[in-house]
Design an enzyme around this catalytic site. Sequence first.
Site, PDB file in Angstrom:
ATOM      1  N   HIS A 264      -6.547   2.222   5.377  1.00 26.50           N
ATOM      2  CA  HIS A 264      -5.253   1.543   5.263  1.00 26.50           C
ATOM      3  C   HIS A 264      -5.300   0.418   4.209  1.00 26.50           C
ATOM      4  O   HIS A 264      -4.516   0.405   3.258  1.00 26.50           O
ATOM      5  CB  HIS A 264      -4.865   0.965   6.631  1.00 26.50           C
ATOM      6  CG  HIS A 264      -3.539   0.260   6.634  1.00 26.50           C
ATOM      7  ND1 HIS A 264      -2.400   0.849   7.097  1.00 26.50           N
ATOM      8  CD2 HIS A 264      -3.173  -0.978   6.224  1.00 26.50           C
ATOM      9  CE1 HIS A 264      -1.387   0.006   6.966  1.00 26.50           C
ATOM     10  NE2 HIS A 264      -1.833  -1.117   6.449  1.00 26.50           N
ATOM     11  N   GLU A 265      -6.242  -0.496   4.386  1.00 25.65           N
ATOM     12  CA  GLU A 265      -6.334  -1.614   3.433  1.00 25.65           C
ATOM     13  C   GLU A 265      -6.735  -1.093   2.055  1.00 25.65           C
ATOM     14  O   GLU A 265      -6.312  -1.638   1.022  1.00 25.65           O
ATOM     15  CB  GLU A 265      -7.321  -2.682   3.919  1.00 25.65           C
ATOM     16  CG  GLU A 265      -6.979  -3.315   5.282  1.00 25.65           C
ATOM     17  CD  GLU A 265      -5.550  -3.839   5.396  1.00 25.65           C
ATOM     18  OE1 GLU A 265      -4.964  -4.213   4.361  1.00 25.65           O
ATOM     19  OE2 GLU A 265      -5.021  -3.862   6.533  1.00 25.65           O
TER      20      GLU A 265
HETATM   21 ZN    ZN Z   1      -0.483  -2.625   5.792  1.00 26.50          ZN
END
Ligand code: ZN
Length: 501
Positions: A264-265
């Site tokens: 995600h990051e």
């Molecule tokens: Zn996010």
Amino acid sequence: MLNVVIDRFRNAIEKRSVFTYAGSLNYWDMATGGSEKGMSFRAKLQGMLTGYSYEMLVNEQMEADLKFLEGKVDELDEVTRRMLVKTRKSYDDYSKIPKEEVEAFSKLQLEAEQVWEKAKDKADFSMFADYLKRLIEFQKKFVGYRGYEGHPYNTLLDDYEEGMTVDKLDEFFAELKTTIVPLVKAINESSVKVDDSFVRKSYSIEKQKELAEDVLNVIGYDFNAGMLKESVHPFSMGLNPNDVRITVNYHENEPLASFYAAAHEGGHGIYEQNVNTELMMTGLCEGASSGIHESQSRFYENVLCRSEAFWEYYYQRVQNLFPEILKDVSSQEYYKACNKVAPSFIRIEADELTYSLHIMIRYEIEKELFSGDIDVNELPALWNKKVKEYLGLDVPSDDLGILQDVHWSNALFGYFPTYALGNAYASQIAATINKEFSIDEKLRKGQCMEITKWLNDKIHNMGSMKKPDEILELVTGEGLNAKYYTDYLKEKFSSIYDLQK
Ligand code: ZN
């Protein structure tokens, strides 16, 4: 004359970005292990930087230059024109609110977050209610100063997703509701049960770190233009395209949490690493909006790294790292464990299918808070009722309900919807890519970089030169269309849970 004004204007923006840069670095230190004793100075520094940045923006020279340049729009280059639009918006927003009220408001925000923390610990909303009420009153007053079209909440939505309105979101969430709520119900009643016991065993933190780094390399995060560290809550920070940092945190019994936080990051990071460097110091060298940013993180986290095709290719690496736990687990079983649907109280722990329902609840409540006279004391009951209706759960206490997220204590109203929009944009973008080449085929061959390259060229490169709806239109050929997202969810989860489509 025109060139003199352009130079002065762009210089002021450049100086502002220096303050933003310093503030970001300072924050990075606070979040990733700066010294305890240095804490209060860092907090003071942060306040000073915000003050200087405000002075760079709100002053008579800037007001005059904005007006002058607005009269010469046709003679400006594309970058300066976009800078002008964005600066005008910030200028108006800041200058319309009296300074004393801004200060009183930020003081209240600081206090409110501390009170919220205590209230959450004690699972007692009534401790926080009065602070929330005052924060909402402030925001309503600010919206009054700033003005709005249609619905007061529109002004707040526009802060995070330029051009977003209640009308558009009502339609969007209505479509999600009709698809997701019955789908969750059908899954609950299905005889197919997904076993995820093997991802709840003890996974060495060292090896989890190795895996997080590996998946970041696979998806195309550039470690020469960034770094991976640890913090309590994972986040990403783009200082400039050559320095985009991300954090993850690790828990022994939750290997999927760190893995998906990295994906995600990493998605946020890849976005910022690939913005055109010519936009540095213009205020445009960043993601286009919260929703578009989130579409990139969700694209990597869900569309790619939670797909069957990804696990066909990638599972071997996980199995090799943890042979004692996974020797008898197939890639199919692992894929399903990563996609187990289990309605839960906490948004950040939600599975991919039920996630947007959590957002819908926040949206419906926030909209009412800004349209009418809803009594703050009634919020927990309202929250619990909606959780029952959409997720089928009885909320046992406020910490697992209305108090779970920090956002409201910072008066962040209008932000939540961008999480759900990100999911929908991601599916819409995936559908466009699939018209050119099959995402699954690339994933099966381990050619993730080719997908990343596509996103770099079509989306990342332009930074915030365009508005989110313009980007969507340009890239996918149409505006927001929730159908891509709902179709994607139906297809994926009907197959996992063996439902009639
Ligand atoms: Zn996010």
